[in-house]
Design an enzyme around this catalytic site. Structure first.
Site, short mmCIF file in Angstrom:
data_model
loop_
_atom_site.label_atom_id
_atom_site.label_comp_id
_atom_site.label_asym_id
_atom_site.label_seq_id
_atom_site.Cartn_x
_atom_site.Cartn_y
_atom_site.Cartn_z
N LYS A 184 0.85 -1.20 0.00
CA LYS A 184 0.00 0.00 0.00
C LYS A 184 0.89 1.25 0.00
O LYS A 184 1.96 1.25 0.61
CB LYS A 184 -0.87 -0.05 1.26
CG LYS A 184 -1.99 0.96 1.34
CD LYS A 184 -2.80 0.69 2.64
CE LYS A 184 -3.99 1.64 2.77
NZ LYS A 184 -4.78 1.34 3.99
N SER A 212 -9.78 0.96 3.07
CA SER A 212 -8.91 1.79 2.28
C SER A 212 -7.78 1.03 1.58
O SER A 212 -7.17 1.58 0.66
CB SER A 212 -8.28 2.85 3.18
OG SER A 212 -7.39 2.26 4.10
N SER A 237 -9.89 -1.60 7.14
CA SER A 237 -9.27 -1.30 5.85
C SER A 237 -8.49 -2.43 5.20
O SER A 237 -8.14 -2.33 4.03
CB SER A 237 -8.35 -0.08 5.99
OG SER A 237 -9.12 1.09 5.97
#
Ligand SMILES: [Zn+2]
Lengths: 480, 484
Positions: free
Chosen positions: B78, B153, B177
């Protein structure tokens, strides 16, 4: 109407740790801008603070030396505001549950018993960086940010509003300064900002028990300025009230050039710091054992040491105070006494010759080239009549220069005191012969001339003649 | 078998057996990324060159006989993880050109074991979102249905695994997330116990809730990834100094006699019928495997979302103060300091981030602090106590991950409250600070993956992984591949 000033001080003490409070960067003063930084003190994304244990130890020492209780579980908080010298947009400080709480200092007040000044709290926090204006080499007239100082450890010592005059404020501040330097946790350098002070000042009519509205005065960074700023502010507030005005709660800035204070921001403009516990740091748990260990390792504090010098060594209070001005000075003194020096004499020499020599050379007792043991040896030579007090000063200068032992210097330079009556008599005879006029004057009743003869004899003996013997013989000879 | 379809364990065997080199695997993945990326949008930055260099040194290590399970495995992380010398944006315009001078601890641990970085994955801006629609670098699409969101996310982290653009990925989980996108994309995603994995070098959203975790194709890979990234980090004061168990060794212990709690607050009216069916089937599977079920209650569940949106936003409002245009990131042309702050932040942050900064600033403001922030902390304690009480009776909890399968792109982006509710089953775990895993448990009528959540005791990752592994062995959901 008569007014009573009410003063409380907030003192920022920069701690003398090798590394910063939340990262491993050096705290050395004066390095190339931004050379002592890392992701943590630059406030880079993803960086996290890790508490320096030394800072906690120093805070505990400060707390115990100012009669505070040590909080068993204290919390770090974020103080949020924007400023370019504050890289994270918040300062890590303590708000609720600071490490030290509810202490006091007893300060001497002229003509009274000691007065107790309450200490509300002592908390740990990180310092901000420094803005540099107009010194940038790059294009434009912008300002630079130096983050070397960012994240260096501070203690904030907050007093109760117990001080009633600028003099009391200065005495309190000096005592606090002495304690933190004595403990070795702060270098005490006020010019470099290692010890800085904000003052909360208000006035109320004498006899009232309702505190007036206070102003917080920032940037008072010497004992002299503290006195000046507080006195100016007291007068400003009294004048304002007398003129029918009202005091507003505000932050004021002291201007050392004019000796005045001016408004910086009002209460309405005050920041809402939005304090909340810093989730990046776990609560700081300090066990009783830790506190006790620290307490046992505390040095004898200046007040205690003064009292011991008076009680055990028979020093006058004044001498005891001067000799405990710093821990190094007191240590020097005690080492001199331990090496066999007479306490009063060692004290006199330190307060006299040594202080003078240190001042002349702009150095401090820590780097004094004459060791306490050598000083004691020198005093012994005077005591035994081996050298005169006058010659001792010459020997002392030589010791300072060469680092040699006093005995060696005396021997090498032939400075032994002359007490031999026949030798001194022969000098006196020569001088009387050469100054027959003055002999007549003396005998005619002008006794002041005696001093002239003493001087001549000492000069002829290069200062080595024993003054007692010289006086005695001269008196006899001159009287005829 | 395509290289890009492999698990860590399968590729490791091939690398160790010298059937495939890390370079070949890396090239295959980079090709796959290039082909698929226009349809999915998992990546913000693809680091082809660095990947090939890393693959080369991995091959050298393998040739020397140093072949750790992760050596030579192409992964992606990420864009919230700092990577030295590689742009790190956190999905935000404000960090558009931020090249960090250091790397996150968790990525360093993977890198040191020889993992190959393919690139940085798309995400909601500053990890604030549940759909990956708040990224400043474009949306990510669900590989199972590209008209749907992948979740967020860590949407890029889940989509990249599902689209086989990376063998495994790292994400972060503040309120779900990792688990919610893993559920929506049909992969395994683990949020470890708070303190299990270092947060150093991970861009902070809400510091007391953020935790790093893996997203993988199966539970065995997940265990291997966790083992690599877990452990005490002296640079993170909140990382916990307890030994890291051998998660792989205990995987196969089975679930006979395992007590599984079913919190009644998670099986609500209005739960999507497909999700309900998947949960019923999962319960049946576990029963068959010998697990015992206990009905339990987590009475403060209803307050979790509100509590989360006070605590997380309060912390975020402070964490995001450093993006001020002074030292790094986006700086607007402006007259004077205040103008520079205001413009840089107005231009740099997106709508959702601004909304949360304002909410958090408000919750911490003088006069409101006690009513909002302090009260939320008290409720957080009650929620933690709910879990402590529940775990006195059971070993793990089994719940849905999200109330519905992935929703359509654009469906909730203008309705923040609806969006926030998609995390109702994941948020309490972050507030309690414990661990939970999402794993594939079925599909909706329209073919979208549905995940189940196993919630464990604090530092009970072993049990969660073991229970997940048993389920995976008994089912085939994890073997299905998005047709992309
Ligand atoms: Zn630093």
């Amino acid at each position: 109407m008569k007014y009573q000033p009410v003063i409380g001080l907030e003192v920022h003490v920069q701690l003398k740790t090798d590394t910063k409070i939340f990262c491993g960067c050096s705290t050395q003063f004066g390095a190339e801008p931004n050379s002592q930084t890392c992701p943590v003190c630059l406030g880079l994304p993803g960086a996290l603070p890790v508490l320096n244990k030394k800072v906690v130890e120093f805070a505990i020492k400060a707390g115990l030396s100012t009669n505070c209780s040590i909080t068993p579980r204290s919390i770090f908080a974020r103080k949020n505001y924007f400023y370019p010298d504050l890289p994270k947009g918040y300062q890590i400080s303590q708000f609720e549950d600071p490490i030290c709480q509810r202490g006091w200092l007893d300060i001497p007040v002229e003509g009274q018993e000691n007065k107790r000044i309450g200490i509300t709290r002592i908390h740990m926090e990180e310092d901000a960086g420094k803005l540099v204006h107009g010194e940038l080499s790059g294009p434009g007239d912008g300002s630079g940010v130096d983050l070397n100082r960012a994240c260096t450890p501070l203690l904030e010592v907050v007093s109760e509003p117990d001080l009633r005059s600028s003099d009391e404020a200065v005495i309190y501040l000096k005592q606090l300064h002495q304690i933190v330097t004595w403990l070795g946790i702060c270098d005490g350098n006020m010019e470099e900002g290692s010890f800085r002070c904000d003052a909360n000042v208000s006035v109320m009519p004498v006899g009232s028990d309702t505190l007036g509205t206070r102003a917080e005065i920032k940037n008072v960074n010497s004992f002299k300025f503290v006195k000046q700023a507080i006195e100016y502010e007291i007068q400003r507030q009294i004048d304002l009230i007398e003129d029918g005005g009202t005091i507003v709660q505000e932050t004021r800035l002291f201007d050392p050039n004019s000796g005045t204070t001016r408004s910086m921001r009002s209460k309405e403009e005050a920041h809402d710091y939005r304090y909340f516990p810093d989730p990046d740091l776990v609560p700081l748990v300090i066990s009783n054992e830790w506190v006790e260990r620290s307490r046992q390792k505390l040095p004898e504090l200046p007040g205690q040491r003064q009292q011991r010098f008076i009680d055990d060594l028979g020093l006058p209070r004044y001498d005891a105070e001067v000799l405990t001005a710093s821990r190094a000075l007191a240590d020097y003194f005690e080492a001199g006494v331990a090496a066999g020096g007479n306490a009063k004499a060692v004290g006199n020499w330190i307060m006299g010759e040594i202080t003078r020599a240190l001042n002349d050379r702009g150095t401090s007792i820590e780097t004094c080239p004459v060791t306490p043991v050598q000083l004691a040896q020198l005093l012994k030579l005077i005591d035994t009549g081996t050298i005169s007090g006058k010659i001792a000063k010459t020997v002392f200068d030589e010791m300072w220069q060469s680092g040699k032992a006093p005995q060696t210097i005396v021997e090498e330079q032939g400075l032994l005191q002359v007490s031999d009556i026949s030798a001194i008599e022969s000098i006196i005879n020569d001088i009387m012969a050469a100054n027959a006029g003055q002999v007549e004057e003396y005998r005619g009743g002008k006794e002041k001339v005696f001093g002239f003869f003493v001087g001549q004899v000492m000069k002829a003996s290069k200062g080595k003649a024993n003054p007692t013997v010289v006086n005695e013989l001269l008196l006899n000879k001159l009287k005829g | 078998m395509n290289i890009f379809d492999m698990t860590i364990h399968e590729l490791h065997a091939a690398l160790k057996g010298k059937q495939i080199s890390s370079r070949e695997a890396t090239v295959a993945m980079l090709d796959r990324i290039e082909t698929i990326e226009p349809q999915v949008g998992s990546f913000i930055t693809v680091t082809s060159e660095q990947a090939l260099t890393a693959a080369k040194s991995a091959d050298e290590r393998i040739a020397r006989g140093e072949c750790h399970l992760l050596t030579g495995i192409p992964m992606a992380i990420k864009d919230i993880f700092l990577t030295e010398g590689i742009r790190t944006t956190c999905g935000s315009r404000i960090l558009n050109n931020f090249i960090p001078p250091y790397s996150a601890s968790s990525w360093e641990k993977l890198r040191d074991r020889g993992a190959v970085l393919l690139g940085k994955l798309n995400q909601d801006e500053f990890a604030m979102g549940s759909s990956n629609e708040s990224s400043a670098f474009g949306i990510t699409r669900n590989p199972w249905d590209t008209t749907c969101i992948p979740g967020g996310s860590s949407g890029g982290s889940a989509a990249a695994v599902a689209a086989r653009q990376a063998i495994a990925t790292l994400g972060t989980d503040t309120g779900g997330s990792i688990r919610q996108p893993a559920s929506h994309c049909g992969c395994v995603g683990l949020k470890p116990t708070y303190g299990r994995v270092s947060r150093y070098g991970v861009i902070a959203y809400a510091s007391s809730l953020d935790q790093v975790g893996p997203l993988t194709r199966d539970v065995a890979d997940c265990a291997a990834m966790l083992e690599a990234i877990a452990g005490h980090d002296p640079r993170d004061s909140t990382s916990v100094n307890t030994a890291v168990p051998d998660y792989t060794a205990t995987l196969k212990g089975g679930v006979k006699g395992l007590k599984i709690g079913l919190p009644k607050e998670y099986y609500i009216e209005g739960l999507d019928p497909d999700v309900q069916r998947a949960m019923d089937a999962a319960i049946e599977t576990y029963r068959r495997l010998g697990a015992e079920f206990v009905d339990i209650s987590l009475p403060h569940t209803d307050y979790a979302v509100a509590t989360y949106y006070l605590i997380a936003t309060a912390e975020a409002s402070s964490n995001l103060a450093r993006y001020d245009g002074v030292r790094f990131g986006h700086r607007a042309e402006a007259d004077g300091l205040l103008d520079m702050y205001a413009k840089s932040r107005s231009e740099g942050f997106g709508t959702e981030v601004k909304r949360r900064i304002m909410l958090g600033t408000y919750a911490l403001s003088s006069g409101y602090y006690d009513a909002y922030y302090v009260k939320a902390q008290k409720v957080r304690t009650l929620i933690m106590n709910d879990f402590i009480a529940a775990f006195a009776d059971v070993d793990v909890l089994l719940t849905p991950v999200a109330p519905t399968p992935a929703f359509k792109i654009g469906e909730k982006i203008n309705d923040p409250l609806q969006m926030y509710l998609s995390d109702i089953f994941t948020i309490p775990v972050n507030l309690a600070g414990t661990c939970a895993m999402s794993l594939p448990a079925g599909f909706s009528a329209s073919g979208l993956p549905i995940g189940l959540q196993l919630i464990g005791k604090p530092f009970g990752e072993e049990t969660v992984l073991r229970a997940g592994y048993a389920f995976e062995q008994a089912t085939e959901w994890h073997l299905r591949k998005a047709a992309i």
